[in-house]
Structure formats: C-alpha cells, structure tokens
Motif scaffolding. Structure first.
Motif, mmCIF file in Angstrom:
data_model
loop_
_atom_site.group_PDB
_atom_site.id
_atom_site.type_symbol
_atom_site.label_atom_id
_atom_site.label_comp_id
_atom_site.label_asym_id
_atom_site.label_seq_id
_atom_site.Cartn_x
_atom_site.Cartn_y
_atom_site.Cartn_z
ATOM 1 N N GLY A 94 49.118 32.991 33.767
ATOM 2 C CA GLY A 94 47.711 32.602 33.698
ATOM 3 C C GLY A 94 46.841 33.459 34.604
ATOM 4 N N ILE A 95 47.329 33.735 35.803
ATOM 5 C CA ILE A 95 46.571 34.555 36.748
ATOM 6 C C ILE A 95 46.444 35.979 36.231
ATOM 7 N N LEU A 96 47.527 36.545 35.721
ATOM 8 C CA LEU A 96 47.464 37.908 35.191
ATOM 9 C C LEU A 96 46.525 37.993 33.990
ATOM 10 N N ASN A 97 46.465 36.935 33.188
ATOM 11 C CA ASN A 97 45.522 36.880 32.072
ATOM 12 C C ASN A 97 44.087 36.855 32.591
ATOM 13 N N LEU A 98 43.847 36.095 33.658
ATOM 14 C CA LEU A 98 42.511 36.061 34.265
ATOM 15 C C LEU A 98 42.121 37.425 34.810
ATOM 16 N N VAL A 99 43.072 38.096 35.468
ATOM 17 C CA VAL A 99 42.810 39.426 36.013
ATOM 18 C C VAL A 99 42.418 40.374 34.891
ATOM 19 N N SER A 100 43.141 40.312 33.789
ATOM 20 C CA SER A 100 42.833 41.165 32.641
ATOM 21 C C SER A 100 41.420 40.889 32.124
ATOM 22 N N SER A 101 41.060 39.620 32.022
ATOM 23 C CA SER A 101 39.719 39.250 31.560
ATOM 24 C C SER A 101 38.645 39.744 32.515
ATOM 25 N N LEU A 102 38.929 39.664 33.813
ATOM 26 C CA LEU A 102 37.981 40.154 34.819
ATOM 27 C C LEU A 102 37.829 41.665 34.713
ATOM 28 N N GLU A 103 38.946 42.372 34.575
ATOM 29 C CA GLU A 103 38.912 43.827 34.458
ATOM 30 C C GLU A 103 38.120 44.277 33.231
ATOM 31 N N GLU A 104 38.227 43.520 32.169
ATOM 32 C CA GLU A 104 37.537 43.874 30.921
ATOM 33 C C GLU A 104 36.085 43.399 30.893
ATOM 34 N N GLY A 105 35.649 42.733 31.955
ATOM 35 C CA GLY A 105 34.269 42.280 32.037
ATOM 36 C C GLY A 105 33.980 41.003 31.272
ATOM 37 N N ARG A 106 35.034 40.286 30.850
ATOM 38 C CA ARG A 106 34.835 39.032 30.119
ATOM 39 C C ARG A 106 34.636 37.847 31.048
ATOM 40 N N LEU A 107 34.883 38.040 32.336
ATOM 41 C CA LEU A 107 34.675 37.007 33.349
ATOM 42 C C LEU A 107 33.918 37.594 34.524
ATOM 43 N N SER A 108 33.085 36.794 35.140
ATOM 44 C CA SER A 108 32.461 37.206 36.398
ATOM 45 C C SER A 108 33.421 36.846 37.531
ATOM 46 N N VAL A 109 33.162 37.351 38.705
ATOM 47 C CA VAL A 109 34.010 37.025 39.852
ATOM 48 C C VAL A 109 33.967 35.519 40.111
ATOM 49 N N LYS A 110 32.805 34.945 39.991
ATOM 50 C CA LYS A 110 32.663 33.503 40.223
ATOM 51 C C LYS A 110 33.499 32.707 39.211
ATOM 52 N N GLN A 111 33.453 33.096 37.940
ATOM 53 C CA GLN A 111 34.259 32.427 36.918
ATOM 54 C C GLN A 111 35.744 32.615 37.210
ATOM 55 N N PHE A 112 36.108 33.834 37.584
ATOM 56 C CA PHE A 112 37.506 34.137 37.905
ATOM 57 C C PHE A 112 38.004 33.221 39.019
ATOM 58 N N LEU A 113 37.240 33.119 40.101
ATOM 59 C CA LEU A 113 37.659 32.298 41.239
ATOM 60 C C LEU A 113 37.765 30.825 40.869
ATOM 61 N N GLY A 114 36.831 30.355 40.035
ATOM 62 C CA GLY A 114 36.894 28.958 39.593
ATOM 63 C C GLY A 114 38.131 28.671 38.760
ATOM 64 N N LEU A 115 38.431 29.549 37.817
ATOM 65 C CA LEU A 115 39.616 29.373 36.981
ATOM 66 C C LEU A 115 40.893 29.559 37.787
ATOM 67 N N LEU A 116 40.877 30.481 38.723
ATOM 68 C CA LEU A 116 42.038 30.688 39.589
ATOM 69 C C LEU A 116 42.330 29.423 40.384
ATOM 70 N N ALA A 117 41.284 28.796 40.901
ATOM 71 C CA ALA A 117 41.475 27.547 41.647
ATOM 72 C C ALA A 117 42.094 26.463 40.774
ATOM 73 N N LEU A 118 41.684 26.397 39.508
ATOM 74 C CA LEU A 118 42.258 25.423 38.587
ATOM 75 C C LEU A 118 43.749 25.678 38.372
ATOM 76 N N ILE A 119 44.103 26.944 38.191
ATOM 77 C CA ILE A 119 45.513 27.280 37.988
ATOM 78 C C ILE A 119 46.347 26.937 39.219
ATOM 79 N N LEU A 120 45.810 27.240 40.384
ATOM 80 C CA LEU A 120 46.569 26.996 41.619
ATOM 81 C C LEU A 120 46.654 25.530 41.986
ATOM 82 N N ASP A 121 45.751 24.697 41.457
ATOM 83 C CA ASP A 121 45.780 23.272 41.737
ATOM 84 C C ASP A 121 46.805 22.539 40.894
ATOM 85 N N LYS A 122 47.297 23.169 39.837
ATOM 86 C CA LYS A 122 48.279 22.511 38.947
ATOM 87 C C LYS A 122 49.621 22.376 39.618
#
Length: 122
Positions: A94-122
């Motif tokens: 999930g994290i590597l997928n988020l990184v890919s989305s961030l690299e491709e400009g499909r996520l902002s840093v703020k969105q990335f951090l929010g989704l990362l927090a969700l993944i890490l809370d599971k």
C-alpha cells in the motif's frame, strides 16, 4: 522558511564526497522544474510541492525525512525504507502504491501523508 524548505536547502547545499553542492537551478533541472520553483519551496512559499518525491530522489533522501525530519535521512530506494520498517506485506504494498501515485503527481504531499497514516494505523 518552512521546516521542509530548510531541510531541502540543507540537503542541497550539503557537501558530501559522493554529491557536490547543487544550485537551485541545477536541482531544478534534475527534476524538470525551474530553480525559482526550488527557491519557492526552500523559502516556504510552496508548502505542498508536487515534485517532492523527485526532489528527494535527486538528493538521495528519504522523502519522509524531507517532509517530517524523521530518520533515516538518506535513501536510495523506497522499497528499502518500507522493508526496513518491518511492516506487514499488505502495508508495504500500500505504501509503495502511494509513493508511485505521489511520484506521478496523482497525490499531493498532504494526501499522501493522510493516506499513509491510515495504512499505518491498521
């Protein structure tokens, strides 16, 4: 100057044997952005840069360190960082997928951090 901007400037200006000091223009050229845009990030005028991951990779930094200041500072590979975290395989994917989305400009840093927090809370 924002904390992210301070860390970016520090890393850009740092002199290491394997990496000479870079100008804003030289760093910008490495990630296909202008030196002025790098300057805006360093001064804190751009808070959510779209090319954050590319900037981190160009400087061989851990993008998380660039955003949060949390170690490890340097990295050559996101997969290595994720693997070192000792997370379950599903979270790593999930994290590597988020990184890919961030690299491709499909996520902002703020969105990335929010989704990362969700993944890490599971």
């Amino acid at each position: 100057m924002s904390a992210l901007g301070q860390r970016l400037r520090q890393a850009r200006e740092e002199i290491r044997p394997d990496k000479p000091k870079l100008s804003q223009a030289a760093l910008g050229k490495m990630v296909n952005m202008s030196g002025q845009a790098v300057g805006l990030i360093e001064r804190g005028e751009t808070q959510d840069p779209r090319k954050l991951v590319q900037l981190a990779k160009a400087l061989k930094l851990n993008p998380n360190w660039l955003v949060t200041g949390k170690e490890p500072k340097y990295s050559d590979d996101w997969e290595q960082i994720v693997n070192l975290a000792g997370l379950p395989e599903e979270a790593q994917a999930g994290i590597l997928n988020l990184v890919s989305s961030l690299e491709e400009g499909r996520l902002s840093v703020k969105q990335f951090l929010g989704l990362l927090a969700l993944i890490l809370d599971k």
